[in-house]
Scaffold this motif. Structure first.
Motif, PDB file in Angstrom:
ATOM      1  N   UNK A   1      -1.024  -7.309 -15.672  1.00  0.00           N
ATOM      2  CA  UNK A   1      -0.364  -6.457 -16.658  1.00  0.00           C
ATOM      3  C   UNK A   1       0.713  -5.635 -15.952  1.00  0.00           C
ATOM      4  N   UNK A   2       1.670  -5.110 -16.720  1.00  0.00           N
ATOM      5  CA  UNK A   2       2.707  -4.251 -16.124  1.00  0.00           C
ATOM      6  C   UNK A   2       2.099  -3.117 -15.297  1.00  0.00           C
ATOM      7  N   UNK A   3       1.017  -2.517 -15.802  1.00  0.00           N
ATOM      8  CA  UNK A   3       0.388  -1.436 -15.039  1.00  0.00           C
ATOM      9  C   UNK A   3      -0.173  -1.956 -13.725  1.00  0.00           C
ATOM     10  N   UNK A   4      -0.768  -3.142 -13.792  1.00  0.00           N
ATOM     11  CA  UNK A   4      -1.352  -3.702 -12.574  1.00  0.00           C
ATOM     12  C   UNK A   4      -0.271  -4.037 -11.546  1.00  0.00           C
ATOM     13  N   UNK A   5       0.881  -4.454 -12.031  1.00  0.00           N
ATOM     14  CA  UNK A   5       1.961  -4.791 -11.100  1.00  0.00           C
ATOM     15  C   UNK A   5       2.438  -3.566 -10.334  1.00  0.00           C
ATOM     16  N   UNK A   6       2.697  -2.489 -11.060  1.00  0.00           N
ATOM     17  CA  UNK A   6       3.124  -1.265 -10.360  1.00  0.00           C
ATOM     18  C   UNK A   6       2.000  -0.749  -9.470  1.00  0.00           C
ATOM     19  N   UNK A   7       0.781  -0.881  -9.957  1.00  0.00           N
ATOM     20  CA  UNK A   7      -0.354  -0.412  -9.167  1.00  0.00           C
ATOM     21  C   UNK A   7      -0.461  -1.186  -7.854  1.00  0.00           C
ATOM     22  N   UNK A   8      -0.290  -2.490  -7.935  1.00  0.00           N
ATOM     23  CA  UNK A   8      -0.357  -3.305  -6.719  1.00  0.00           C
ATOM     24  C   UNK A   8       0.702  -2.865  -5.711  1.00  0.00           C
ATOM     25  N   UNK A   9       1.936  -2.716  -6.179  1.00  0.00           N
ATOM     26  CA  UNK A   9       2.998  -2.265  -5.279  1.00  0.00           C
ATOM     27  C   UNK A   9       2.660  -0.906  -4.686  1.00  0.00           C
ATOM     28  N   UNK A  10       2.155  -0.031  -5.538  1.00  0.00           N
ATOM     29  CA  UNK A  10       1.809   1.307  -5.091  1.00  0.00           C
ATOM     30  C   UNK A  10       0.750   1.269  -4.005  1.00  0.00           C
ATOM     31  N   UNK A  11      -0.283   0.463  -4.225  1.00  0.00           N
ATOM     32  CA  UNK A  11      -1.362   0.364  -3.238  1.00  0.00           C
ATOM     33  C   UNK A  11      -0.831  -0.216  -1.925  1.00  0.00           C
ATOM     34  N   UNK A  12       0.012  -1.242  -2.034  1.00  0.00           N
ATOM     35  CA  UNK A  12       0.590  -1.841  -0.826  1.00  0.00           C
ATOM     36  C   UNK A  12       1.400  -0.810  -0.049  1.00  0.00           C
ATOM     37  N   UNK A  13       2.194  -0.034  -0.764  1.00  0.00           N
ATOM     38  CA  UNK A  13       3.026   0.966  -0.097  1.00  0.00           C
ATOM     39  C   UNK A  13       2.179   2.050   0.555  1.00  0.00           C
ATOM     40  N   UNK A  14       1.077   2.380  -0.083  1.00  0.00           N
ATOM     41  CA  UNK A  14       0.218   3.408   0.499  1.00  0.00           C
ATOM     42  C   UNK A  14      -0.471   2.885   1.752  1.00  0.00           C
ATOM     43  N   UNK A  15      -0.851   1.611   1.730  1.00  0.00           N
ATOM     44  CA  UNK A  15      -1.436   1.018   2.933  1.00  0.00           C
ATOM     45  C   UNK A  15      -0.407   0.992   4.052  1.00  0.00           C
ATOM     46  N   UNK A  16       0.803   0.569   3.689  1.00  0.00           N
ATOM     47  CA  UNK A  16       1.865   0.503   4.697  1.00  0.00           C
ATOM     48  C   UNK A  16       2.137   1.872   5.298  1.00  0.00           C
ATOM     49  N   UNK A  17       2.152   2.882   4.452  1.00  0.00           N
ATOM     50  CA  UNK A  17       2.445   4.238   4.928  1.00  0.00           C
ATOM     51  C   UNK A  17       1.295   4.807   5.752  1.00  0.00           C
TER      52      UNK A  17
END
Lengths: 165, 165
Positions: free
Chosen positions: B137-153
DNA sequence: TATTGTTATACTCTATAACTATA
DNA sequence: TATAGTTATAGAGTATAACAATA
């Protein structure tokens, strides 16, 4: 619904990344490479490489696996498996054993040293995992894995033809 | 809370992966490599490689960027940037321009052909993205990116020392 | 002296293809 | 003939180190 989106998208100095950050694959690559750079020294300190670490993990979990199957599990060619298995065998972490009824293939098994090595290697990598995931709640951690697996399964090469019909 | 976890974790044939699947980095690597294998042919059909595609994206977005800064954006060494810029320049997609006041460096700009190339390349990769993310879902897509960015950071090499104090 | 771009070189990872020994 | 493992080789990607021109 999820959380206030307070994640500073890790963009370098004064330049914009948005053209690439829009793609899920780029965010994934960056996150993966960052984690990899973090963990690699720990793995190498034990005399392993990512490839041998992964192979040992699979062999531990699937005793008497053959090299061909191991290659399928790791998504590498048989020719590459030889080198990895050579290295693990040379370090006395696994052994190539005879197979009853088929003298072409080997049954790979971890030695005792291999099992001990896996135990400590696994523990150390888990510590990295925990550090990297420190800011994610337990639910977010499983959710992240779930989303990653769903993306992997959705791509054409993603195995599992099992659609829910 | 999220959804019934009905994701078949993409495990090969009859063997278990759990030892590796427990690590977030492994799931990330597998998902990334799957996406990469999916998108690469599309990029190459345009005469680009992932590296030149990414460089073009950054140059488009940051006109007059220098090679050194471009390298920092792409996380590669200056020596590697030279080859990429050579290739883009040779294909007339970008140009090396003189910089007033510093004759050491170049100001990189996309040509008109480069801008057109980026437009179509971007569009095609977006299509892959949409296909790969189709089940999210659109929410899941942004959530995935968000989680990836938080892991990266979160990882040590993750830039942005900006904690929320 | 420090920095930008450049070149040459080497290393890692992985794939391809041809070979052997078994089946 | 087909398959498991092996070997040799090549290619992609990236890093290191030394160098020239400029700051």
């Amino acid at each position: 619904m999820t959380r206030p989106r307070r994640t500073a998208p890790p963009a370098p100095a004064g330049l914009s990344d948005a053209n690439l950050r829009q793609f899920i694959g780029y965010n994934m690559k960056r996150a993966y490479l960052t984690i990899d750079a973090d963990i690699r020294p720990t793995i190498e300190a034990l005399g392993l490489r990512p490839a041998t670490f992964s192979a040992l993990a699979v062999i531990i979990e699937n005793p008497d696996i053959t090299q061909t199957i191991l290659g399928q599990a790791l998504h590498i060619e048989r020719s590459g498996v030889v080198l990895i298995v050579d290295e693990l065998e040379g370090a006395d972490l696994i052994s190539r054993n005879k197979v009853e009824g088929d003298r072409r293939s080997y049954a790979l098994r971890a030695t005792l040293a291999g099992q001990r090595m896996w135990a400590t290697a696994c523990k150390r990598v888990q510590e990295h995992d925990n550090r990297v995931l420190a800011r994610l709640s337990p639910e977010e951690r499983t959710l992240l894995k779930d989303l990653l697996n769903r993306v992997e399964a959705a791509a054409p090469s993603g195995r599992s033809g099992e659609e829910t019909p």
